[in-house]
Design an enzyme around this catalytic site. Structure first.
Site, PDB file in Angstrom:
ATOM      1  N   HIS A  75       0.829  -1.208   0.000  1.00 22.10           N
ATOM      2  CA  HIS A  75       0.000   0.000   0.000  1.00 22.10           C
ATOM      3  C   HIS A  75       0.865   1.259   0.000  1.00 22.10           C
ATOM      4  O   HIS A  75       0.687   2.160  -0.844  1.00 22.10           O
ATOM      5  CB  HIS A  75      -0.906  -0.016   1.233  1.00 22.10           C
ATOM      6  CG  HIS A  75      -1.795   1.187   1.358  1.00 22.10           C
ATOM      7  ND1 HIS A  75      -3.133   1.156   1.024  1.00 22.10           N
ATOM      8  CD2 HIS A  75      -1.550   2.455   1.780  1.00 22.10           C
ATOM      9  CE1 HIS A  75      -3.663   2.348   1.230  1.00 22.10           C
ATOM     10  NE2 HIS A  75      -2.718   3.158   1.687  1.00 22.10           N
ATOM     11  N   GLU A  76       1.805   1.326   0.940  1.00 24.61           N
ATOM     12  CA  GLU A  76       2.616   2.540   1.060  1.00 24.61           C
ATOM     13  C   GLU A  76       3.535   2.729  -0.143  1.00 24.61           C
ATOM     14  O   GLU A  76       3.825   3.864  -0.536  1.00 24.61           O
ATOM     15  CB  GLU A  76       3.412   2.520   2.361  1.00 24.61           C
ATOM     16  CG  GLU A  76       2.553   2.500   3.627  1.00 24.61           C
ATOM     17  CD  GLU A  76       1.505   3.605   3.677  1.00 24.61           C
ATOM     18  OE1 GLU A  76       1.719   4.666   3.067  1.00 24.61           O
ATOM     19  OE2 GLU A  76       0.451   3.393   4.311  1.00 24.61           O
ATOM     20  N   HIS A  82       1.713   4.639  -2.814  1.00 26.62           N
ATOM     21  CA  HIS A  82       1.811   6.093  -2.635  1.00 26.62           C
ATOM     22  C   HIS A  82       3.170   6.610  -3.116  1.00 26.62           C
ATOM     23  O   HIS A  82       3.258   7.628  -3.798  1.00 26.62           O
ATOM     24  CB  HIS A  82       1.653   6.446  -1.150  1.00 26.62           C
ATOM     25  CG  HIS A  82       0.254   6.381  -0.642  1.00 26.62           C
ATOM     26  ND1 HIS A  82      -0.796   7.021  -1.269  1.00 26.62           N
ATOM     27  CD2 HIS A  82      -0.274   5.774   0.459  1.00 26.62           C
ATOM     28  CE1 HIS A  82      -1.912   6.806  -0.581  1.00 26.62           C
ATOM     29  NE2 HIS A  82      -1.617   6.049   0.464  1.00 26.62           N
ATOM     30  N   HIS A 103       3.510   6.790  -6.815  1.00 30.47           N
ATOM     31  CA  HIS A 103       2.734   7.914  -7.324  1.00 30.47           C
ATOM     32  C   HIS A 103       3.593   9.184  -7.287  1.00 30.47           C
ATOM     33  O   HIS A 103       3.543  10.023  -8.203  1.00 30.47           O
ATOM     34  CB  HIS A 103       1.476   8.098  -6.468  1.00 30.47           C
ATOM     35  CG  HIS A 103       0.384   8.865  -7.138  1.00 30.47           C
ATOM     36  ND1 HIS A 103      -0.834   9.115  -6.550  1.00 30.47           N
ATOM     37  CD2 HIS A 103       0.309   9.461  -8.355  1.00 30.47           C
ATOM     38  CE1 HIS A 103      -1.599   9.806  -7.364  1.00 30.47           C
ATOM     39  NE2 HIS A 103      -0.928  10.034  -8.470  1.00 30.47           N
TER      40      HIS A 103
END
Length: 637
Positions: A431-432, A435, A438
């Protein structure tokens, strides 16, 4: 690319920089084109970010009183500096004048976004209203930091020393984490807390630890009353309401929604209530099944314990069967290979100084060369804020590569073994990194819209939640698994059991997330006591009563010291996008395909430089539907 992790005289540095920065702002407000208005502001923000991001990061991951005292002195300086910028009428007019100049599509979007930002930041205010608005912003920055500090201290204050006999149900791996010279010490750090809730046979111990955890930073907690966050929460909420009303909104939720993709608070509430309506019958059946299995009247400290036992019975495995197959180094190498397949990049760990011995430094490159860098800080520590997050240090600008911090609070090596990750922890890492990618993979050269900058809050979770789906693919499992002793990948039998159990009690989890989101949006839509709002929301969402000592809101950092106020629904909203995106990519070639490339080009590389839903449709061909979310959670519509 190397951050200065030993900042000196940080107050004086920020004072000097903000004074010079205001001179740059005043000069830019006299400009008449992109180069004279926005370029100098971008450069200024780029340089200031080097100081503010490192200071904020160190205060979160290496907390100490001396540094925090200095850090707190910088908060009013920074807040007032940005208030001066966002209420500078001449600069606002300069941006409006830019709309009539020759701009490309991205520049037009950035300018319009900035104009709306000025208007939501009080540029139209005058006199007492303008002065009060600035005071509120300054107070909120200090209160948010105090909330986070109290949460950390309250968490760290509770410890309990036990004998091995007190920990029946624990395996060797769980015992190794808490072994000390004098016995076994448990605390309220997340990995330790979850082990107690999941494995401890002693129900009274689970009850004691649960009550200590959910009452942290409150008037009923066993920690010091000085850490009680309730008055801080009340003041934060009152100031947010006043801020919104000064700007002409009825409440803070309306103000928050203005900068998101959704159109109104009513749309958010309808979306969440629809999820509750669809999920509740299945959640009730899940709890009924658990109650029958446990054979006792369930209390909150029983849920994880009996859920783990029921999962073991239904699917033939338990969490601890998986962890030996997921040692840290194998998980990371597999994660990197997965990312490399998805986005045609390379990740290499480099030896370079950082702020803590645990931190890994990762260089990201593609066929064109170095793309960016990630500082990965994975383990839980006493002086480290709880949770997991990505923070940006540096955006892409004029040859300077993006740099990000990825922070988790996971299991660490113990007893001569490497860190062995539970599967939920692996999901967190994926998940991290979503980010971080991105931020790192942006092609946007304008810092105000590069990476996650300028992305609406209800879209920013798309890349992170999209990455979570790949954890469960068999191809990825073979990359991230390897028994810490034998090197054997996760056996197919265990993999099938993992997949079969993926949506175990997913409807109960859906209700819980909807509860948080509904509480958040209703709290910021009213002037009621936040716990009274929670009580009313729980009438729709809760399947079992809360205990009187529960004050979990008092440590809800996402809302009171993070960026999710009146925006916690973004997790579910973005999960709709993520599920829809994942199924589209999976059904159209999967990793290393044109559809995967399209996700990178239209979402990750574009950041906040173009309208977000427009870019999603460009990637996907149509807008997403809630059906993908329900499908991914195994919820029967």
């Amino acid at each position: 690319m190397q951050p200065n992790f030993k900042p000196k005289n940080i107050v004086k540095t920020i004072e000097i920089f903000t004074q010079n920065g205001l001179k740059i702002v005043n000069q830019a407000s006299k400009g008449n084109d992109w180069e004279s208005v926005i370029r100098p502001l971008d450069k200024m923000e780029f340089e200031l970010g080097h100081y503010t991001s490192v200071n904020s990061h160190l205060n979160a991951v290496m907390f100490n009183e001396e540094f925090n005292a200095e850090y707190e002195k910088t908060l009013p300086l920074i807040t007032n500096f940005y208030s001066e910028i966002s209420t500078n009428k001449a600069l606002y007019q300069a941006y409006k004048n830019l709309k009539n100049t020759d701009l490309n599509e991205q520049q037009k979007h950035i300018v319009q976004d900035a104009i709306e930002g000025f208007e939501l930041s009080g540029v139209g205010l005058k006199g007492e209203s303008s002065a009060r608005f600035k005071v509120i912003k300054e107070k909120l920055s200090l209160l948010s930091n105090q909330f986070s500090k109290n949460s950390l201290k309250a968490t760290n204050e509770w410890k309990k020393l036990l004998n091995k006999d007190d920990l029946e149900g624990y395996g060797d791996d769980q015992l190794e984490k808490i072994k000390t010279d004098g016995g076994f010490e448990i605390n309220l750090q997340m990995p330790i807390y979850m082990d107690v809730m999941t494995y401890a046979d002693d129900r009274s111990l689970r009850e004691e630890v649960y009550k200590a955890y959910v009452s942290r930073a409150s008037e009923v907690g066993i920690t010091s009353v000085e850490f009680d966050n309730k008055a801080i929460m009340d003041e934060i909420l009152a100031l947010r309401l006043e801020m919104a009303q000064i700007l002409g909104f009825d409440n803070y939720a309306q103000l928050s929604i203005e900068s998101k993709m959704v159109e109104s608070t009513e749309q958010v509430i309808d979306f969440l209530q629809d999820l509750v309506r669809v999920s509740r019958p299945q959640a009730q059946q899940e709890l009924k099944e658990l109650q029958a299995f446990a054979g006792i009247e369930l209390m909150p400290w029983d849920l994880s314990y009996y859920s783990e036992k029921l999962k073991e019975k239904k699917f033939g495995f338990k969490k601890s069967d998986l962890t030996p197959y997921f040692p840290e180094q194998k998980v990371l190498s597999g994660l990197f290979l997965t990312i490399e397949k998805l986005y045609n990049i390379n990740i290499k760990e480099v030896e370079e100084y950082s702020y803590h011995a645990d931190v890994r430094v990762l260089d990201i490159s593609n066929k064109e060369g170095l793309v960016g860098r990630i500082y990965l800080d994975m383990y839980a520590r006493k002086d480290k804020r709880g949770g997991a997050w990505m923070a940006d240090y540096q955006p892409l600008m004029e040859g300077n590569k993006p740099v990000a911090f990825v922070v988790c609070n996971l299991n660490s090596p113990a007893g001569g073994k490497p860190a062995l990750f539970e599967f939920d922890e692996i999901v967190t890492i994926f998940h991290e990194f979503g980010h971080a990618l991105h931020h790192i993979l942006t092609r946007v050269q304008y810092p105000s819209a590069a990476g996650i900058a300028g992305v609406p809050w209800d879209g920013v979770e798309l890349p992170s939640q999209y990455m979570e789906f790949f954890c469960y693919e068999h191809e990825v499992i073979e990359l991230i698994s390897g028994h810490w002793q034998s090197g054997e990948v996760l056996p197919n039998e265990l993999y099938e059991k993992l997949i079969n159990a993926k949506n175990f009690q997913s409807a109960m989890g859906m209700l819980r997330q909807c509860e948080f989101s509904l509480w958040d949006i209703h709290t910021h839509s009213s002037n009621k006591d936040t716990y009274q709002v929670l009580k009313q929301v729980r009438e729709q969402t809760a399947l079992m009563p809360s205990i009187k000592q529960s004050r979990f809101l008092n440590t809800f950092g996402h809302i009171f010291s993070g960026g999710y106020a009146a925006g916690y629904f973004s997790y579910k909203w973005a999960e709709v996008l993520a599920a829809d995106a994942y199924y589209y990519v999976r059904d159209n070639g999967g990793m290393d395909s044109k559809s995967s490339d399209s996700f990178m080009h239209n979402i990750l590389e574009i950041g906040g430089s173009l309208e977000f839903m427009q870019q999603y449709v460009k990637f996907r061909g149509k807008k997403p539907s809630i059906e993908a979310l329900l499908k991914s959670n195994g919820i029967d519509n």
